[in-house]
Scaffold this active site. Structure first.
Site, PDB file in Angstrom:
ATOM      1  N   CYS A 190      32.877  33.842  47.225  1.00 18.53           N
ATOM      2  CA  CYS A 190      32.522  34.280  46.425  1.00 18.53           C
ATOM      3  C   CYS A 190      32.561  36.038  47.168  1.00 18.53           C
ATOM      4  CB  CYS A 190      31.475  34.563  44.998  1.00 18.53           C
ATOM      5  SG  CYS A 190      30.101  34.100  45.754  1.00 18.53           S
TER       6      CYS A 190
ATOM      7  N   LYS B 277      39.645  33.235  29.340  1.00 21.37           N
ATOM      8  CA  LYS B 277      39.883  33.409  30.684  1.00 21.37           C
ATOM      9  C   LYS B 277      41.211  31.989  30.393  1.00 21.37           C
ATOM     10  CE  LYS B 277      36.560  34.399  34.557  1.00 21.37           C
ATOM     11  NZ  LYS B 277      36.323  33.869  35.136  1.00 21.37           N
TER      12      LYS B 277
ATOM     13  N   CYS C 105      32.179  32.126  40.913  1.00 23.38           N
ATOM     14  CA  CYS C 105      33.538  32.880  41.093  1.00 23.38           C
ATOM     15  C   CYS C 105      33.912  32.299  42.007  1.00 23.38           C
ATOM     16  CB  CYS C 105      32.773  34.426  41.473  1.00 23.38           C
ATOM     17  SG  CYS C 105      31.515  35.750  39.989  1.00 23.38           S
TER      18      CYS C 105
ATOM     19  N   CYS D  72      25.742  32.024  44.259  1.00 18.34           N
ATOM     20  CA  CYS D  72      24.619  31.834  42.787  1.00 18.34           C
ATOM     21  C   CYS D  72      25.595  30.880  42.471  1.00 18.34           C
ATOM     22  CB  CYS D  72      23.870  32.672  41.984  1.00 18.34           C
ATOM     23  SG  CYS D  72      25.272  33.466  40.728  1.00 18.34           S
TER      24      CYS D  72
ATOM     25  N   CYS E 195      27.253  41.858  44.365  1.00 21.84           N
ATOM     26  CA  CYS E 195      27.061  41.781  43.017  1.00 21.84           C
ATOM     27  C   CYS E 195      25.107  41.360  42.862  1.00 21.84           C
ATOM     28  CB  CYS E 195      27.430  40.189  43.991  1.00 21.84           C
ATOM     29  SG  CYS E 195      27.622  39.182  42.098  1.00 21.84           S
TER      30      CYS E 195
ATOM     31  N   LYS F  20      33.541  36.160  27.472  1.00 21.60           N
ATOM     32  CA  LYS F  20      34.677  36.207  28.886  1.00 21.60           C
ATOM     33  C   LYS F  20      35.374  35.253  27.556  1.00 21.60           C
ATOM     34  CE  LYS F  20      32.068  36.711  32.030  1.00 21.60           C
ATOM     35  NZ  LYS F  20      31.675  36.080  33.768  1.00 21.60           N
TER      36      LYS F  20
ATOM     37  N   ARG G 132      37.298  47.090  38.588  1.00 20.04           N
ATOM     38  CA  ARG G 132      38.452  45.636  38.646  1.00 20.04           C
ATOM     39  C   ARG G 132      39.840  46.367  38.353  1.00 20.04           C
ATOM     40  NH1 ARG G 132      35.882  39.787  36.853  1.00 20.04           N
ATOM     41  NH2 ARG G 132      34.921  40.635  38.564  1.00 20.04           N
TER      42      ARG G 132
ATOM     43  N   ARG H 254      41.067  38.428  29.752  1.00 25.35           N
ATOM     44  CA  ARG H 254      40.629  39.174  31.261  1.00 25.35           C
ATOM     45  C   ARG H 254      41.834  38.751  31.261  1.00 25.35           C
ATOM     46  NH1 ARG H 254      35.914  38.734  33.682  1.00 25.35           N
ATOM     47  NH2 ARG H 254      33.808  39.482  32.113  1.00 25.35           N
TER      48      ARG H 254
HETATM   49 FE1  SRM Z   1      32.729  36.252  38.492  1.00 27.27          FE
HETATM   50  C1  SRM Z   1      30.190  37.987  37.297  1.00 27.27           C
HETATM   51  C2  SRM Z   1      32.698  38.522  41.601  1.00 27.27           C
HETATM   52  C3  SRM Z   1      35.633  35.099  39.448  1.00 27.27           C
HETATM   53  C4  SRM Z   1      32.088  32.937  36.603  1.00 27.27           C
HETATM   54  N1  SRM Z   1      31.273  37.452  38.885  1.00 27.27           N
HETATM   55  C5  SRM Z   1      30.416  38.402  38.590  1.00 27.27           C
HETATM   56  C6  SRM Z   1      29.533  39.575  38.376  1.00 27.27           C
HETATM   57  C7  SRM Z   1      30.804  40.500  37.670  1.00 27.27           C
HETATM   58  C8  SRM Z   1      28.916  39.719  38.993  1.00 27.27           C
HETATM   59  C9  SRM Z   1      27.856  40.690  38.070  1.00 27.27           C
HETATM   60  O1  SRM Z   1      27.963  40.017  36.230  1.00 27.27           O
HETATM   61  O2  SRM Z   1      26.897  41.567  37.556  1.00 27.27           O
HETATM   62  C10 SRM Z   1      31.057  39.106  40.304  1.00 27.27           C
HETATM   63  C11 SRM Z   1      30.865  40.883  41.185  1.00 27.27           C
HETATM   64  C12 SRM Z   1      30.894  40.710  42.829  1.00 27.27           C
HETATM   65  C13 SRM Z   1      30.907  42.003  43.302  1.00 27.27           C
HETATM   66  O3  SRM Z   1      30.098  42.234  44.247  1.00 27.27           O
HETATM   67  O4  SRM Z   1      32.231  42.217  43.158  1.00 27.27           O
HETATM   68  C14 SRM Z   1      32.021  38.884  40.194  1.00 27.27           C
HETATM   69  N2  SRM Z   1      34.354  36.763  39.997  1.00 27.27           N
HETATM   70  C15 SRM Z   1      33.796  37.620  40.630  1.00 27.27           C
HETATM   71  C16 SRM Z   1      35.497  37.912  42.019  1.00 27.27           C
HETATM   72  C17 SRM Z   1      35.094  38.811  42.566  1.00 27.27           C
HETATM   73  C18 SRM Z   1      34.843  37.070  43.050  1.00 27.27           C
HETATM   74  C19 SRM Z   1      36.315  36.325  44.883  1.00 27.27           C
HETATM   75  O5  SRM Z   1      34.962  37.100  45.021  1.00 27.27           O
HETATM   76  O6  SRM Z   1      36.942  37.575  43.906  1.00 27.27           O
HETATM   77  C20 SRM Z   1      36.448  37.163  41.004  1.00 27.27           C
HETATM   78  C21 SRM Z   1      37.333  38.054  40.339  1.00 27.27           C
HETATM   79  C22 SRM Z   1      38.139  37.741  39.036  1.00 27.27           C
HETATM   80  C23 SRM Z   1      38.476  38.802  38.905  1.00 27.27           C
HETATM   81  O7  SRM Z   1      39.691  38.650  39.074  1.00 27.27           O
HETATM   82  O8  SRM Z   1      38.830  38.905  37.625  1.00 27.27           O
HETATM   83  C24 SRM Z   1      35.858  36.225  39.719  1.00 27.27           C
HETATM   84  N3  SRM Z   1      33.750  34.516  38.242  1.00 27.27           N
HETATM   85  C25 SRM Z   1      34.501  33.904  38.869  1.00 27.27           C
HETATM   86  C26 SRM Z   1      35.599  32.785  38.475  1.00 27.27           C
HETATM   87  C27 SRM Z   1      36.781  32.821  38.683  1.00 27.27           C
HETATM   88  C28 SRM Z   1      37.521  31.873  37.789  1.00 27.27           C
HETATM   89  O9  SRM Z   1      37.619  33.087  36.962  1.00 27.27           O
HETATM   90  O10 SRM Z   1      38.513  31.445  37.911  1.00 27.27           O
HETATM   91  C29 SRM Z   1      34.615  32.389  37.857  1.00 27.27           C
HETATM   92  C30 SRM Z   1      33.815  31.108  37.629  1.00 27.27           C
HETATM   93  C31 SRM Z   1      34.843  30.518  35.956  1.00 27.27           C
HETATM   94  C32 SRM Z   1      34.302  30.690  34.666  1.00 27.27           C
HETATM   95  O11 SRM Z   1      34.513  31.840  34.224  1.00 27.27           O
HETATM   96  O12 SRM Z   1      33.602  29.710  34.072  1.00 27.27           O
HETATM   97  C33 SRM Z   1      33.621  33.838  37.074  1.00 27.27           C
HETATM   98  N4  SRM Z   1      31.063  35.537  37.580  1.00 27.27           N
HETATM   99  C34 SRM Z   1      31.256  34.224  36.723  1.00 27.27           C
HETATM  100  C35 SRM Z   1      29.683  34.054  35.765  1.00 27.27           C
HETATM  101  C36 SRM Z   1      29.904  33.400  35.017  1.00 27.27           C
HETATM  102  C37 SRM Z   1      30.112  32.918  33.974  1.00 27.27           C
HETATM  103  C38 SRM Z   1      29.438  32.142  32.842  1.00 27.27           C
HETATM  104  O13 SRM Z   1      30.072  31.197  31.986  1.00 27.27           O
HETATM  105  O14 SRM Z   1      28.374  31.713  33.145  1.00 27.27           O
HETATM  106  C39 SRM Z   1      29.331  35.201  36.570  1.00 27.27           C
HETATM  107  C40 SRM Z   1      28.254  35.982  35.562  1.00 27.27           C
HETATM  108  C41 SRM Z   1      28.374  36.021  33.883  1.00 27.27           C
HETATM  109  O15 SRM Z   1      29.718  36.295  33.230  1.00 27.27           O
HETATM  110  O16 SRM Z   1      27.157  36.473  33.503  1.00 27.27           O
HETATM  111  C42 SRM Z   1      30.436  36.170  36.733  1.00 27.27           C
HETATM  112 FE1  SF4 Z   2      28.105  37.260  42.727  1.00 21.01          FE
HETATM  113 FE2  SF4 Z   2      27.443  34.730  41.996  1.00 21.01          FE
HETATM  114 FE3  SF4 Z   2      29.887  35.853  41.235  1.00 21.01          FE
HETATM  115 FE4  SF4 Z   2      29.054  35.493  43.632  1.00 21.01          FE
HETATM  116  S1  SF4 Z   2      28.908  33.901  42.248  1.00 21.01           S
HETATM  117  S2  SF4 Z   2      29.906  37.067  42.897  1.00 21.01           S
HETATM  118  S3  SF4 Z   2      27.083  35.830  43.882  1.00 21.01           S
HETATM  119  S4  SF4 Z   2      27.756  35.777  40.322  1.00 21.01           S
END
Ligand code: SRM
Ligand code: SF4
Length: 598
Positions: free
Chosen positions: A454, A235, A503, A499, A460, A233, A98, A167
């Site tokens: 997502c 943001k 995201c 899930c 993922c 993290k 990323r 981030r």
């Molecule tokens: Fe996310 C984890 C993809 C935005 C909340 N996110 C992941 C992971 C890295 C899975 C992992 O931990 O193994 C995913 C990788 C999937 C893949 O194959 O690419 C993933 N997140 C993404 C992306 C690529 C989704 C997309 O379809 O675009 C986004 C990348 C953003 C970026 O450029 O940095 C992405 N993730 C978000 C957002 C939206 C936002 O921030 O506006 C959220 C919700 C907001 C938040 O942070 O609360 C988000 N991602 C999570 C979480 C839950 C965090 C939490 O507080 O519980 C995880 C899991 C974790 O961190 O344990 C996670």
């Molecule tokens: Fe993966 Fe869940 Fe984030 Fe979708 S919402 S990219 S399934 S961690």
């Protein structure tokens, strides 16, 4: 002189002997990731050695946690996981990379280089994310250093794109639109630069850079983060009303531009404590919309950003990772105490927030013209996946052709879309012709333009259900249903995730679908169109085929009964289909589905 035979007396060894930080962390019951950070030598771990182990496509578990701080995730192709296990083969490992692109701005030259990297190392696709940057998928271990060197040559990097740090900082998308957008972009860049980790590990490991010698003094090496970085993290985003395209209420820290009558920024409202992620069935985890905490003058904005982040660094939960985000810190200590501590660190009282209003959290598609007479074209990109589709748009090739002739730049939006920005009037027709030639503007419906999914399967590791690969076909069905009720032009936000990590920010979409298991989703309804209110659980564990059946009567009722200008989410609350979610823990308090649709 003592006689040799006289027995010696010894002091009792101290019981409070100095112990290592790692031991102290274990004794204090800190989460496993805290030990990994402490032992990592400022994010080095054994990564350099692990890259040399050619017998496996993976890296060690601890390094897997550390590599996130370098902008990478170890993944495997889940489509073939079972088959490989059966054949006793190692999982098909590869890495997701990323980038960090504050404000999402990329020059045409960078675009061409990023495209080249995608074609050479990452299966011919660039993935625009929900946070204004790019991801590559499928980069194998033996190509990692080459890929990182190629990224470095574009003058971009991946530092702090993931991990327990501040981030990629998002900003209202188009700096060229108005002076306020320019200021928002500048603030995003300044925050990104000032809160960047300072360890030289990234350069050392990926580019064979020199280790910067110096003591082990945390104050020198990581003056803001120290050895343990943040509990989780963090943001940050910057918004310019009336558009909430960055979804400010979903992030830990946000700045909302407050404008004077000439649309100049007089200062920023500061938001804190937003976040989406939760775990199914665990009510001590929940999505939460951010609080609007205070107003700051432009010259204090950076100081406040650092203060908010360091209070979270010091007050955040380092024992239980799933309760470590800033939203839980604020729920635990209260907004008033949090604000008082930020004021102490900034060294002065902060003013109360000023009024502002958002109208929506989506993108404005098609051409727009900026203050300076330049033109900007926002393109819809399904789930942000920029590639050449078999029977669809040739996005990778088309955007490459545009980058070859474009004199402005590209902007990534927080809704996974791309803006071809800063086009001089004389160049507009040429760009439009290329957009047509490569089928890039083929009519997406109002619903589709307001959709996000997502990544989920197959890359993922946390996905419970499909998302990016399933939402397009579900939308075919929902479009037909909307059209049958005359709602084909109504803008309704719909977001799907595989899930509950959220995201694609589904909990603040009017229709939120959240993966529960293979082909099963929770359906959330009643969120606000501008992203300021969470939805409510309307139906649990519904099969993919039930989603349309559940939504169709609600669309019918909305078509019949909506008041002028009333949004779908607001209507469902007014007419008693779901209750209004106040915030945070209240999210779990009562289920929706108060009334069944006729
Ligand atoms: Fe996310 C984890 C993809 C935005 C909340 N996110 C992941 C992971 C890295 C899975 C992992 O931990 O193994 C995913 C990788 C999937 C893949 O194959 O690419 C993933 N997140 C993404 C992306 C690529 C989704 C997309 O379809 O675009 C986004 C990348 C953003 C970026 O450029 O940095 C992405 N993730 C978000 C957002 C939206 C936002 O921030 O506006 C959220 C919700 C907001 C938040 O942070 O609360 C988000 N991602 C999570 C979480 C839950 C965090 C939490 O507080 O519980 C995880 C899991 C974790 O961190 O344990 C996670
Ligand atoms: Fe993966 Fe869940 Fe984030 Fe979708 S919402 S990219 S399934 S961690």
């Amino acid at each position: 002189m003592a006689d040799k035979t006289t027995p010696r007396t010894y002091e009792t060894p101290p019981t409070d002997r100095p112990i290592s930080e790692a031991e102290a962390a274990r004794a204090a019951g800190l989460a496993a990731n805290e030990h990994i950070k402490i032992a990592s030598g400022y994010l080095r771990g054994t990564l350099a050695d692990g890259l040399l182990k050619h017998a496996t496509g993976a890296i060690s578990e601890d390094d897997g946690q550390l590599v996130k701080f370098h902008g990478m995730y170890l993944q495997d192709d889940r489509d073939i996981r079972a088959e490989r296990t059966k054949k006793k083969l190692e999982k098909a490992y590869s890495f997701m990379i990323r980038l960090r692109i504050a404000g999402g701005v990329v020059t045409p030259k960078q675009w061409l280089a990023l495209d080249d990297i995608a074609t050479t190392y990452a299966g011919g696709a660039l993935r625009a994310t929900t946070r204004q940057t790019f991801q590559y998928h499928g980069v194998i271990k033996s190509n990692l250093k080459r890929t990182m060197a190629a990224i470095d040559a574009t003058l971009l990097d991946t530092i702090a794109a993931c991990g327990d740090v501040n981030r990629n900082v998002m900003a209202a998308t188009n700096p060229a639109q108005t002076g306020a957008h320019k200021a928002a972009y500048q603030l995003a860049k300044d925050i990104s630069d000032s809160l960047l980790p300072k360890t030289s590990a990234w350069r050392e490991i990926w580019l064979d850079g020199e280790r910067v010698v110096g003591g082990e003094d945390a104050a020198e090496i990581e003056p803001i983060y120290g050895r343990t970085y943040l509990p989780r993290k963090f943001k940050t985003v910057v918004a310019v009303p009336p558009s909430n395209e960055v979804d400010i209420f979903a992030h830990d820290l946000g700045f909302i531009a407050i404008l004077d009558e000439k649309s100049q920024v007089t200062g920023w409202n500061v938001t804190v404590g937003g976040g989406m992620g939760m775990t199914h069935g665990e009510t001590d985890t929940f999505p939460r919309t951010a609080d609007v905490m205070c107003f700051v003058a432009p010259e204090d904005a950076l100081k406040v950003a650092e203060a908010v982040m360091t209070v979270q660094r010091d007050w955040g939960n380092r024992k239980v990772r799933k309760n470590a985000r800033l939203k839980y810190t604020i729920e635990r200590y209260g907004l008033a105490a949090f604000r008082a501590e930020v004021e102490t660190r900034v060294g002065k009282p902060l003013a109360d927030p000023k009024p502002f209003a958002f109208t929506g959290n989506g993108d404005r598609y098609g051409w727009t013209e900026g203050d300076d007479g330049r033109h900007h074209l926002t393109l819809y990109v399904a789930s942000g996946r920029i590639k050449d589709y078999e029977n669809g748009p040739q996005l990778l090739t088309g955007l490459r052709r545009i980058a070859e002739i474009h004199e402005g730049d590209f902007r990534l939006t927080g809704n996974q879309n791309v803006i071809i920005a800063n086009v001089p009037a004389a160049k507009r027709a040429e760009i439009e012709a290329l957009v047509d030639q490569y089928g890039m503007m083929k009519g997406a419906s109002a619903l589709r333009r307001n959709s996000m999914a997502c990544v989920a399967l197959p890359t993922c590791g946390l996905a419970l259900a499909e998302s990016e690969r399933y939402l397009p076909s579900l939308m075919d069905e929902l479009e037909a249903s909307l059209a049958s009720h005359g709602l084909q032009d109504d803008e309704i936000t719909i977001r799907m995730t595989g899930c509950p990590n959220g995201c694609a920010r589904p909990f603040i979409a009017e229709i939120g679908l959240v993966g529960r298991g293979p082909e099963r989703y929770h359906l959330y309804l009643g969120a606000a169109f501008d992203g300021s209110r969470l939805g409510k659980l309307y139906a649990e564990d519904v099969s993919a085929s039930e989603i349309k059946t559940l939504l169709d009567p609600l669309f019918a009722a909305y078509a019949r009964n909506k008041q002028a200008g009333e949004r779908f989410g607001d209507y469902l609350i007014r007419d008693g289909y779901v209750t209004r979610t106040i915030n945070g823990p209240d999210f779990h308090e009562s289920t929706g589905a108060l009334k069944s649709a006729a």
